[in-house]
Scaffold this motif. Structure first.
Motif, PDB file in Angstrom:
ATOM      1  N   LYS A  35      49.257  47.755  45.095  1.00  0.00           N
ATOM      2  CA  LYS A  35      49.460  48.685  46.177  1.00  0.00           C
ATOM      3  C   LYS A  35      47.899  48.550  46.897  1.00  0.00           C
ATOM      4  N   GLN A  36      47.875  49.058  48.188  1.00  0.00           N
ATOM      5  CA  GLN A  36      46.593  48.904  48.832  1.00  0.00           C
ATOM      6  C   GLN A  36      45.373  49.322  48.252  1.00  0.00           C
ATOM      7  N   ASP A  37      44.304  48.171  48.268  1.00  0.00           N
ATOM      8  CA  ASP A  37      42.953  48.487  47.772  1.00  0.00           C
ATOM      9  C   ASP A  37      42.938  48.727  46.134  1.00  0.00           C
ATOM     10  N   LEU A  38      43.901  48.362  45.395  1.00  0.00           N
ATOM     11  CA  LEU A  38      43.990  48.152  43.912  1.00  0.00           C
ATOM     12  C   LEU A  38      42.892  47.257  43.706  1.00  0.00           C
ATOM     13  N   ARG A  39      41.938  47.812  42.951  1.00  0.00           N
ATOM     14  CA  ARG A  39      40.816  46.533  42.243  1.00  0.00           C
ATOM     15  C   ARG A  39      41.218  46.044  41.268  1.00  0.00           C
ATOM     16  N   ILE A  40      41.585  44.621  41.278  1.00  0.00           N
ATOM     17  CA  ILE A  40      41.853  43.909  40.053  1.00  0.00           C
ATOM     18  C   ILE A  40      41.122  42.728  39.801  1.00  0.00           C
ATOM     19  N   GLY A  48      44.525  30.721  40.865  1.00  0.00           N
ATOM     20  CA  GLY A  48      44.351  31.486  41.720  1.00  0.00           C
ATOM     21  C   GLY A  48      45.701  32.128  42.296  1.00  0.00           C
ATOM     22  N   TYR A  49      46.706  31.304  42.173  1.00  0.00           N
ATOM     23  CA  TYR A  49      47.896  31.491  42.819  1.00  0.00           C
ATOM     24  C   TYR A  49      48.586  32.752  42.927  1.00  0.00           C
ATOM     25  N   ILE A  50      48.347  33.425  41.759  1.00  0.00           N
ATOM     26  CA  ILE A  50      48.803  34.954  41.772  1.00  0.00           C
ATOM     27  C   ILE A  50      48.381  36.001  42.627  1.00  0.00           C
ATOM     28  N   VAL A  51      47.353  35.330  43.361  1.00  0.00           N
ATOM     29  CA  VAL A  51      46.934  36.255  44.634  1.00  0.00           C
ATOM     30  C   VAL A  51      47.781  36.462  45.727  1.00  0.00           C
ATOM     31  N   GLU A  52      48.525  35.554  45.829  1.00  0.00           N
ATOM     32  CA  GLU A  52      49.592  35.493  46.783  1.00  0.00           C
ATOM     33  C   GLU A  52      50.513  36.727  46.436  1.00  0.00           C
ATOM     34  N   GLU A  53      50.609  37.125  45.198  1.00  0.00           N
ATOM     35  CA  GLU A  53      51.600  38.229  44.900  1.00  0.00           C
ATOM     36  C   GLU A  53      50.819  39.514  45.145  1.00  0.00           C
ATOM     37  N   LEU A  54      49.621  39.572  45.426  1.00  0.00           N
ATOM     38  CA  LEU A  54      48.697  40.915  45.561  1.00  0.00           C
ATOM     39  C   LEU A  54      47.933  41.000  47.021  1.00  0.00           C
ATOM     40  N   PRO A  55      48.534  40.862  48.167  1.00  0.00           N
ATOM     41  CA  PRO A  55      48.322  40.836  49.313  1.00  0.00           C
ATOM     42  C   PRO A  55      47.401  42.052  49.784  1.00  0.00           C
ATOM     43  N   LEU A  56      47.488  43.346  49.220  1.00  0.00           N
ATOM     44  CA  LEU A  56      46.749  44.452  49.763  1.00  0.00           C
ATOM     45  C   LEU A  56      45.732  44.754  48.734  1.00  0.00           C
ATOM     46  N   CYS A  57      45.365  43.935  47.720  1.00  0.00           N
ATOM     47  CA  CYS A  57      44.598  44.139  46.616  1.00  0.00           C
ATOM     48  C   CYS A  57      43.174  43.646  46.863  1.00  0.00           C
ATOM     49  N   ASP A  58      42.204  44.331  46.206  1.00  0.00           N
ATOM     50  CA  ASP A  58      40.877  43.879  46.166  1.00  0.00           C
ATOM     51  C   ASP A  58      40.684  43.136  45.083  1.00  0.00           C
ATOM     52  N   TYR A  59      40.648  41.739  44.998  1.00  0.00           N
ATOM     53  CA  TYR A  59      40.972  40.993  43.890  1.00  0.00           C
ATOM     54  C   TYR A  59      39.668  39.981  43.543  1.00  0.00           C
ATOM     55  N   VAL A  60      39.331  39.859  42.304  1.00  0.00           N
ATOM     56  CA  VAL A  60      38.386  39.031  41.850  1.00  0.00           C
ATOM     57  C   VAL A  60      39.015  38.271  40.629  1.00  0.00           C
ATOM     58  N   GLY A  61      38.880  36.938  40.724  1.00  0.00           N
ATOM     59  CA  GLY A  61      39.196  36.043  39.887  1.00  0.00           C
ATOM     60  C   GLY A  61      37.992  35.095  39.028  1.00  0.00           C
ATOM     61  N   MET A  95      29.472  44.449  39.170  1.00  0.00           N
ATOM     62  CA  MET A  95      30.806  44.904  40.045  1.00  0.00           C
ATOM     63  C   MET A  95      30.917  46.304  39.702  1.00  0.00           C
ATOM     64  N   LYS A  96      31.691  46.700  40.920  1.00  0.00           N
ATOM     65  CA  LYS A  96      32.400  48.045  40.583  1.00  0.00           C
ATOM     66  C   LYS A  96      33.541  47.986  39.871  1.00  0.00           C
ATOM     67  N   PRO A  97      33.818  49.058  39.254  1.00  0.00           N
ATOM     68  CA  PRO A  97      34.999  48.989  38.019  1.00  0.00           C
ATOM     69  C   PRO A  97      36.351  48.669  38.897  1.00  0.00           C
ATOM     70  N   PHE A  98      37.050  48.264  37.679  1.00  0.00           N
ATOM     71  CA  PHE A  98      38.552  47.972  38.247  1.00  0.00           C
ATOM     72  C   PHE A  98      39.459  48.707  37.913  1.00  0.00           C
ATOM     73  N   ASP A  99      40.600  48.997  38.627  1.00  0.00           N
ATOM     74  CA  ASP A  99      41.760  49.408  38.252  1.00  0.00           C
ATOM     75  C   ASP A  99      42.672  48.758  37.383  1.00  0.00           C
ATOM     76  N   ALA A 125      35.212  46.570  31.862  1.00  0.00           N
ATOM     77  CA  ALA A 125      35.281  46.562  33.437  1.00  0.00           C
ATOM     78  C   ALA A 125      36.269  47.493  34.090  1.00  0.00           C
ATOM     79  N   LEU A 126      37.053  48.358  33.292  1.00  0.00           N
ATOM     80  CA  LEU A 126      38.058  48.987  33.889  1.00  0.00           C
ATOM     81  C   LEU A 126      37.595  50.582  34.126  1.00  0.00           C
ATOM     82  N   LYS A 127      37.756  51.142  35.019  1.00  0.00           N
ATOM     83  CA  LYS A 127      37.712  52.704  35.468  1.00  0.00           C
ATOM     84  C   LYS A 127      38.111  53.460  34.481  1.00  0.00           C
ATOM     85  N   PRO A 128      37.747  54.472  34.234  1.00  0.00           N
ATOM     86  CA  PRO A 128      38.266  55.490  33.173  1.00  0.00           C
ATOM     87  C   PRO A 128      39.927  55.469  32.751  1.00  0.00           C
ATOM     88  N   ASP A 129      40.423  55.605  34.015  1.00  0.00           N
ATOM     89  CA  ASP A 129      42.010  55.482  34.050  1.00  0.00           C
ATOM     90  C   ASP A 129      42.740  54.346  34.242  1.00  0.00           C
TER      91      ASP A 129
END
Length: 198
Positions: A35-40, A48-61, A95-99, A125-129
């Protein structure tokens, strides 16, 4: 074969032929549910081809293969950030924590000690949830002999049984769910998907 798959174009061709790209599409659809703005954070992101499936996400590989990262930065620079470095606690702290942290096809390349280390880094690296998602080849009871042979001769030298993967993940995460998926690839190849939370 293992050295040939370190060449990006051959790796991508192989993934297309065996259904690796399709497998990741299903993995994203069924488990990541972007979903939009999900940090991954994608550890061992390959080309990196999986990023094509994550168009709305904030992605770091992250990946340690320079050829894979060069390809990803050439083709997908507008869709995410790709870093050719080993993931360390210093990198995580910068980095900021990730979802979500993804370990797609990573754990079966790592011995127990190294796998435990990367799982601890992923937890940090993860947020608490936040949630860890993994996908790897797996030995299962009554496995088709072709499936078993593909696991045995996989590029990863540490394909495990279901309970062995869970034993490592459960050392670091208090809540886990897992799914055995024999349907992700075109070939008979059983995968284990693990969802883990702090």
């Amino acid at each position: 074969m293992r050295s040939l798959l370190s060449i990006t174009q051959l790796y991508l061709l192989y993934q297309r032929l065996v259904g690796g790209i399709r497998a990741r599409q299903i993995f994203v659809r069924d488990y990541v549910k972007p979903k939009q703005d999900l940090r991954i954070l994608d550890v061992g992101c390959g080309p990196g081809y999986i990023v094509e499936e994550l168009p709305l996400c904030d992605y770091v590989g992250y990946d340690i293969n320079q050829h894979y990262i060069d390809f990803a930065n050439t083709k997908y620079a507008s869709k995410g950030i790709f870093v050719c470095k080993e993931l360390t606690i210093e990198e995580i702290n910068s980095m900021k924590p990730f979802d979500i942290v993804l370990l797609n096809g990573v754990l079966h390349h790592l011995d127990d000690t190294t796998a435990s280390h990367i799982l601890e880094l992923s937890k940090s690296a993860l947020k608490p949830d936040g949630q860890l998602l993994t996908m790897d080849g797996c030995y299962i009871p009554g496995q088709h002999f072709i499936d078993h042979m593909l696991q045995k001769y996989d590029r990863g030298k540490f394909v495990r049984k279901e309970h062995e993967y869970l034993a490592i993940v459960n050392k670091h995460f208090s809540k886990t769910q897992n799914f055995i998926r024999p349907d992700l690839f075109y070939l008979p190849y059983s995968s284990i998907v693990i969802l883990a939370k702090n």
